[in-house]
Design a protein around this motif. Structure first.
Motif, short mmCIF file in Angstrom:
data_model
loop_
_atom_site.label_atom_id
_atom_site.label_comp_id
_atom_site.label_asym_id
_atom_site.label_seq_id
_atom_site.Cartn_x
_atom_site.Cartn_y
_atom_site.Cartn_z
N ILE A 156 0.84 -1.21 0.00
CA ILE A 156 0.00 0.00 0.00
C ILE A 156 0.87 1.25 0.00
O ILE A 156 0.61 2.22 -0.74
N ILE B 244 1.08 4.09 -3.01
CA ILE B 244 0.86 5.52 -2.80
C ILE B 244 2.06 6.33 -3.31
O ILE B 244 1.89 7.40 -3.92
N VAL C 77 -3.74 8.59 2.76
CA VAL C 77 -4.52 7.52 3.39
C VAL C 77 -5.86 8.06 3.91
O VAL C 77 -6.90 7.43 3.74
#
Length: 259
Positions: free
Chosen positions: A169, A173, A209
């Motif tokens: 993740i 990003i 996030v």
């Protein structure tokens, strides 16, 4: 940068001018994926249940590669269109297909996507291997035989898979701005794009996030209650607006330094 509430308000306002185009993008993508699914089903039926499965597997792999080659330039055109809309620019919808108009540009976006995919695959492969190992060990274990070591090993592999998922993740990003930087500045080399993307996201991970968590939950009720076409364009535009805020902050800083 805009906070999450202002970002979503801005997206809602901009979608009034490009809602039809975003829905069209959704239906084009869904249509291509549906055609691929139907084609795979036809190949499976023609092969027969008793046939050697490797032919079907090979056909499916070739289909996935062709699908990726077709949709990659389209996805970059979509990103160009969306970031222009988020920036308040009035651009023609035909710009979505702009990457198909130049062979060199089409090859560049395919090459760039391939580099990003390989870097992500280096994390996805260990995640899949760890998850498979955990599943295998759980299946081998038997509580009546008190196979404590097997269950401990399975739990360890599950923790490894979870940790690698978090790393994936974070990497995703860090690479998220790359396509948007490219569609704004098409002459930047791949290595420079990757380096700039990492630099832009540095210190903004929590912001990304937070924004993504504020909208990603909408996909779940869209699968259960509302058609996804009503939700997915909004979610994608919020994601684009988030990336745009990161890029804009750098542009404003550069303008300040130049002035």
């Amino acid at each position: 940068m805009k906070n999450t509430r202002k970002l979503k308000q801005h997206v809602s306002a901009r979608l009034k001018y490009c809602w039809v185009e975003n829905c069209t993008i959704f239906f084009i993508t869904a249509g291509v994926l549906s055609a691929y699914t139907i084609l795979c089903a036809m190949i499976t039926d023609l092969s027969g249940a008793a046939a050697v499965p490797y032919k079907t597997i090979i056909a499916a792999v070739i289909g996935i590669i062709l699908l990726w080659l077709i949709l990659t330039p389209f996805s970059y055109g979509v990103k160009w269109y969306r970031i222009q809309q988020v920036r308040g620019q009035t651009v023609p919808a035909r710009g979505i297909f702009s990457c198909y108009l130049s062979l060199s540009r089409m090859l560049n976006v395919i090459r760039l996507s391939f580099v990003i995919a390989i870097r992500k695959l280096c994390i996805i492969a260990p995640i899949a291997a760890s998850a498979w190992a955990a599943r295998y060990l759980f299946a081998r274990g038997n509580l009546t035989d008190r196979n404590i070591l097997l269950y401990c090993a399975a739990a360890a592999f599950m923790l490894i898979a979870a940790g690698l998922t978090v790393i994936y993740i974070i990497i995703s990003i860090r690479y998220a701005p790359i396509p948007y930087i490219y569609v704004l500045e098409t002459d930047i080399p791949v290595k420079t794009l990757i380096r700039e993307s990492k630099r832009l996201v540095k210190g903004k991970m929590l912001y990304c996030v937070k924004v993504m968590l504020s909208v990603i939950w909408l996909i779940i009720p869209s699968l259960l209650i509302f058609p996804m076409v009503l939700i997915l364009p909004y979610v994608r535009m919020v994601y684009t607006a988030m990336i745009n805020e990161i890029i804009r902050q750098e542009e404003r800083y550069a303008d300040y330094e130049a002035g």
